[in-house]
Design a protein around this motif. Structure first.
Motif, PDB file in Angstrom:
ATOM      1  N   ASP A 149      -8.561   5.122  -5.160  1.00 48.39           N
ATOM      2  CA  ASP A 149      -8.652   6.569  -5.350  1.00 48.39           C
ATOM      3  C   ASP A 149      -8.155   7.325  -4.118  1.00 48.39           C
ATOM      4  OD1 ASP A 149      -9.676   9.021  -6.759  1.00 48.39           O
ATOM      5  OD2 ASP A 149     -10.998   9.058  -5.019  1.00 48.39           O
ATOM      6  N   GLN A 150      -8.593   6.899  -2.934  1.00 45.49           N
ATOM      7  CA  GLN A 150      -8.202   7.596  -1.707  1.00 45.49           C
ATOM      8  C   GLN A 150      -6.716   7.411  -1.404  1.00 45.49           C
ATOM      9  OE1 GLN A 150     -10.001   9.759   0.066  1.00 45.49           O
ATOM     10  NE2 GLN A 150     -11.644   9.498  -1.442  1.00 45.49           N
ATOM     11  N   LEU A 151      -6.187   6.215  -1.683  1.00 47.26           N
ATOM     12  CA  LEU A 151      -4.744   6.015  -1.499  1.00 47.26           C
ATOM     13  C   LEU A 151      -3.961   6.885  -2.471  1.00 47.26           C
ATOM     14  CD1 LEU A 151      -4.591   2.145  -0.967  1.00 47.26           C
ATOM     15  CD2 LEU A 151      -3.932   3.891   0.703  1.00 47.26           C
ATOM     16  N   GLY A 152      -4.458   6.990  -3.712  1.00 54.23           N
ATOM     17  CA  GLY A 152      -3.801   7.860  -4.684  1.00 54.23           C
ATOM     18  C   GLY A 152      -3.777   9.302  -4.225  1.00 54.23           C
ATOM     19  N   GLN A 153      -4.897   9.765  -3.657  1.00 55.16           N
ATOM     20  CA  GLN A 153      -4.938  11.137  -3.145  1.00 55.16           C
ATOM     21  C   GLN A 153      -3.983  11.317  -1.966  1.00 55.16           C
ATOM     22  OE1 GLN A 153      -8.754  13.096  -2.679  1.00 55.16           O
ATOM     23  NE2 GLN A 153      -9.764  11.551  -3.956  1.00 55.16           N
ATOM     24  N   ALA A 154      -3.927  10.294  -1.109  1.00 47.36           N
ATOM     25  CA  ALA A 154      -3.021  10.382   0.039  1.00 47.36           C
ATOM     26  C   ALA A 154      -1.563  10.445  -0.413  1.00 47.36           C
ATOM     27  CB  ALA A 154      -3.239   9.187   0.962  1.00 47.36           C
ATOM     28  N   LEU A 155      -1.232   9.701  -1.471  1.00 49.39           N
ATOM     29  CA  LEU A 155       0.138   9.714  -1.977  1.00 49.39           C
ATOM     30  C   LEU A 155       0.492  11.036  -2.647  1.00 49.39           C
ATOM     31  CD1 LEU A 155       0.228   6.139  -3.553  1.00 49.39           C
ATOM     32  CD2 LEU A 155       1.512   6.885  -1.542  1.00 49.39           C
ATOM     33  N   ALA A 156      -0.496  11.601  -3.337  1.00 48.86           N
ATOM     34  CA  ALA A 156      -0.228  12.814  -4.119  1.00 48.86           C
ATOM     35  C   ALA A 156      -0.278  14.082  -3.269  1.00 48.86           C
ATOM     36  CB  ALA A 156      -1.230  12.915  -5.268  1.00 48.86           C
TER      37      ALA A 156
ATOM     38  N   ALA B  58      -3.844  -2.955  -7.501  1.00 50.29           N
ATOM     39  CA  ALA B  58      -3.651  -3.096  -8.947  1.00 50.29           C
ATOM     40  C   ALA B  58      -4.064  -1.815  -9.671  1.00 50.29           C
ATOM     41  CB  ALA B  58      -4.452  -4.280  -9.465  1.00 50.29           C
ATOM     42  N   LEU B  59      -5.166  -1.203  -9.232  1.00 50.35           N
ATOM     43  CA  LEU B  59      -5.611   0.064  -9.823  1.00 50.35           C
ATOM     44  C   LEU B  59      -4.633   1.185  -9.478  1.00 50.35           C
ATOM     45  CD1 LEU B  59      -9.414  -0.212  -8.919  1.00 50.35           C
ATOM     46  CD2 LEU B  59      -8.389  -0.533 -11.179  1.00 50.35           C
ATOM     47  N   LEU B  60      -4.170   1.197  -8.240  1.00 50.90           N
ATOM     48  CA  LEU B  60      -3.224   2.233  -7.805  1.00 50.90           C
ATOM     49  C   LEU B  60      -1.903   2.106  -8.547  1.00 50.90           C
ATOM     50  CD1 LEU B  60      -2.731   4.486  -5.589  1.00 50.90           C
ATOM     51  CD2 LEU B  60      -1.676   2.652  -4.236  1.00 50.90           C
ATOM     52  N   HIS B  61      -1.451   0.873  -8.730  1.00 49.20           N
ATOM     53  CA  HIS B  61      -0.156   0.624  -9.353  1.00 49.20           C
ATOM     54  C   HIS B  61      -0.113   1.128 -10.795  1.00 49.20           C
ATOM     55  CE1 HIS B  61       3.098  -1.997 -11.062  1.00 49.20           C
ATOM     56  NE2 HIS B  61       3.681  -1.597  -9.957  1.00 49.20           N
ATOM     57  N   ALA B  62      -1.263   1.095 -11.467  1.00 45.12           N
ATOM     58  CA  ALA B  62      -1.309   1.591 -12.845  1.00 45.12           C
ATOM     59  C   ALA B  62      -0.981   3.071 -12.918  1.00 45.12           C
ATOM     60  CB  ALA B  62      -2.694   1.322 -13.432  1.00 45.12           C
ATOM     61  N   LYS B  63      -1.297   3.825 -11.880  1.00 45.64           N
ATOM     62  CA  LYS B  63      -1.041   5.261 -11.848  1.00 45.64           C
ATOM     63  C   LYS B  63       0.235   5.610 -11.075  1.00 45.64           C
ATOM     64  CE  LYS B  63      -5.942   6.534 -12.194  1.00 45.64           C
ATOM     65  NZ  LYS B  63      -7.065   7.258 -11.561  1.00 45.64           N
TER      66      LYS B  63
ATOM     67  N   VAL C  98       6.253   1.536  10.089  1.00 45.02           N
ATOM     68  CA  VAL C  98       5.011   2.319   9.956  1.00 45.02           C
ATOM     69  C   VAL C  98       5.344   3.759   9.581  1.00 45.02           C
ATOM     70  CG1 VAL C  98       3.000   3.195  11.193  1.00 45.02           C
ATOM     71  CG2 VAL C  98       3.740   0.824  11.543  1.00 45.02           C
ATOM     72  N   ALA C  99       6.276   4.363  10.288  1.00 38.19           N
ATOM     73  CA  ALA C  99       6.579   5.786  10.078  1.00 38.19           C
ATOM     74  C   ALA C  99       7.168   6.057   8.704  1.00 38.19           C
ATOM     75  CB  ALA C  99       7.543   6.274  11.167  1.00 38.19           C
ATOM     76  N   ALA C 100       7.819   5.058   8.104  1.00 34.63           N
ATOM     77  CA  ALA C 100       8.439   5.255   6.792  1.00 34.63           C
ATOM     78  C   ALA C 100       7.452   5.102   5.642  1.00 34.63           C
ATOM     79  CB  ALA C 100       9.589   4.270   6.611  1.00 34.63           C
ATOM     80  N   ALA C 101       6.243   4.623   5.924  1.00 34.34           N
ATOM     81  CA  ALA C 101       5.252   4.393   4.870  1.00 34.34           C
ATOM     82  C   ALA C 101       4.753   5.721   4.291  1.00 34.34           C
ATOM     83  CB  ALA C 101       4.075   3.585   5.404  1.00 34.34           C
ATOM     84  N   ASP C 102       4.408   5.701   3.011  1.00 38.17           N
ATOM     85  CA  ASP C 102       3.820   6.877   2.361  1.00 38.17           C
ATOM     86  C   ASP C 102       2.320   6.958   2.607  1.00 38.17           C
ATOM     87  OD1 ASP C 102       6.022   8.149   0.410  1.00 38.17           O
ATOM     88  OD2 ASP C 102       6.307   5.989   0.533  1.00 38.17           O
ATOM     89  N   ALA C 103       1.687   5.828   2.916  1.00 41.94           N
ATOM     90  CA  ALA C 103       0.275   5.787   3.284  1.00 41.94           C
ATOM     91  C   ALA C 103       0.026   4.467   3.990  1.00 41.94           C
ATOM     92  CB  ALA C 103      -0.632   5.926   2.062  1.00 41.94           C
ATOM     93  N   PHE C 104      -1.027   4.439   4.796  1.00 47.23           N
ATOM     94  CA  PHE C 104      -1.400   3.232   5.537  1.00 47.23           C
ATOM     95  C   PHE C 104      -2.805   2.839   5.118  1.00 47.23           C
ATOM     96  CE2 PHE C 104      -2.690   0.548   9.028  1.00 47.23           C
ATOM     97  CZ  PHE C 104      -1.531  -0.058   9.473  1.00 47.23           C
ATOM     98  N   ALA C 105      -2.964   1.586   4.678  1.00 49.55           N
ATOM     99  CA  ALA C 105      -4.268   1.085   4.235  1.00 49.55           C
ATOM    100  C   ALA C 105      -4.851   0.185   5.315  1.00 49.55           C
ATOM    101  CB  ALA C 105      -4.128   0.315   2.927  1.00 49.55           C
ATOM    102  N   PHE C 106      -6.130   0.382   5.599  1.00 52.59           N
ATOM    103  CA  PHE C 106      -6.806  -0.399   6.648  1.00 52.59           C
ATOM    104  C   PHE C 106      -8.198  -0.779   6.141  1.00 52.59           C
ATOM    105  CE2 PHE C 106      -8.528  -0.990  11.024  1.00 52.59           C
ATOM    106  CZ  PHE C 106      -7.544  -1.834  11.507  1.00 52.59           C
TER     107      PHE C 106
END
Length: 359
Positions: free
Chosen positions: A318-325, A207-212, A262-270
């Motif tokens: 925050d870390q997912l946002g950095q991984a995407l950017a 939800a936080l990531l989606h806002a950005k 998996v390979a098509a994902a922009d980031a992987f969350a665990f």
């Protein structure tokens, strides 16, 4: 050497993936390997084809009565496998979970993938017996081995998982493009919606990531389990609605389609709260996908410099946002170098050395 590997399910869970890959690698060395498992829901085979060099023994396990509790299902699982399995032909009986270890009354080698804390009495007792009764123990990480020593005074040999590196690193562009066409940009997690996987924290983070990053979707794959998480799932769905987000829940994905997903994902969350190794996350590294994991000692041990770490939903966002950017090439290289070192052939050789040390 005649080896029996025992598993509780034919479904695509981490321990089952481990069992099949280990069995195939052991058979490739010339050993006589049989995998025994319960076939739930009418299954007469595993979720994927298995090398014919491995013998398979699937014990029918029909669905129980409608009101069967988790505890009753556990006891019925143990009794069904116990009635079918004869250990006498085998030099090594190796159980991969608490159900199969209980089915052989602890007369086995046991891999403790992770330590659980159950509230269902039958499951708690199953878990305890499956730790204390086996005559030898393996773990897939030192962190779990340390838990065994601290909690039970048991010393376990540590043999990390392998990973099917080529399968995830060499996916077809057309298959990746098909997932991207269907889903757009997405953060992926594999393992379903359940407490141990940190699913509630993940939707708070999303939800936080989606806002950005409103163009990025959250995609959840997997989810086959023996346990009943309906209340947790209902809470998860209610919270997602409150947050105004709409994750994509794929459920179990066919095995031949998973690498491209998996390979098509922009980031992987665990964001798991409890793990023994993190095989799905290692597969993401093999695919070159940026990885963000929960900041746990075991995941620090396994993933070290190859992942981003997050302790809270805010950190995870925050870390997912950095991984995407910023697709960090150093992390990507470190991840692939780490994954390629984890081979099932090496794991099989170490298992054989361990089996022989027991005779």
């Amino acid at each position: 050497m005649k080896i029996a590997l025992l598993s509780y399910s034919t479904k695509p869970r981490g321990g089952v993936v481990h069992t099949l890959a280990l069995a195939e690698a052991l058979a490739a060395t010339g050993e006589d390997v049989t995998v025994w498992s319960l076939g739930r829901g009418g299954d007469d085979g595993f979720f994927r084809p298995v090398d014919p060099a491995v013998r398979l023994r699937i014990v029918p396990f029909p669905d129980g009565p409608e009101r069967e509790t988790v505890g009753e299902r556990i006891l019925r699982s143990i009794a069904t496998l116990r009635a079918a399995f004869d250990p006498s032909p085998y030099d090594v009986v190796h159980a991969q979970d608490c159900i199969s270890a209980n089915a052989v009354d602890g007369r086995c080698v046991r891999t403790v993938h992770h330590i659980d804390h159950f509230t269902t009495p039958e499951l708690a007792a199953c878990h305890e017996r499956a730790i204390v009764e086996p005559y030898a123990h393996l773990c897939v990480s030192q962190s779990v081995a340390d838990e065994l020593t601290e909690g039970w005074g048991i010393k376990a040999e540590v043999i990390p998982n392998g990973v099917a590196y080529e399968r995830f690193a060499r996916t077809e562009p057309e298959a990746r493009d098909a997932w991207r066409s269907q889903l757009g940009r997405y953060v992926l997690t594999v393992g379903g919606i359940e407490p141990r996987k940190g699913s509630l924290d993940l939707i708070e983070a999303y939800a936080l990531l989606h806002a950005k990053h409103p163009d990025v979707r959250l995609v959840i794959a997997g989810g086959e389990t023996l346990f009943d998480y309906r209340d947790y799932r209902a809470h998860w769905e209610m919270r997602a609605a409150e947050l105004g987000i709409d994750p994509v829940v794929l459920g179990p994905v066919p095995d031949d389609e998973l690498p491209a997903l998996v390979a098509a994902a922009d980031a992987f969350a665990f964001p798991s709260l409890k793990e023994g190794f993190g095989l799905a996350a290692m597969e993401a590294l093999a695919a070159g996908v940026p990885l963000v994991v929960r900041d746990l000692p075991v995941l620090r041990e396994v993933f070290g410099p190859a992942a981003r770490f997050a302790a809270t939903p805010e950190d995870l966002a925050d870390q997912l946002g950095q991984a995407l950017a910023h697709h960090d090439p150093v992390l990507r290289t470190a991840g692939r170098e780490l994954a390629v070192r984890h081979t099932w052939s090496r794991a099989a050789r170490r298992h054989l050395d361990f089996y022989r040390s027991l005779s």
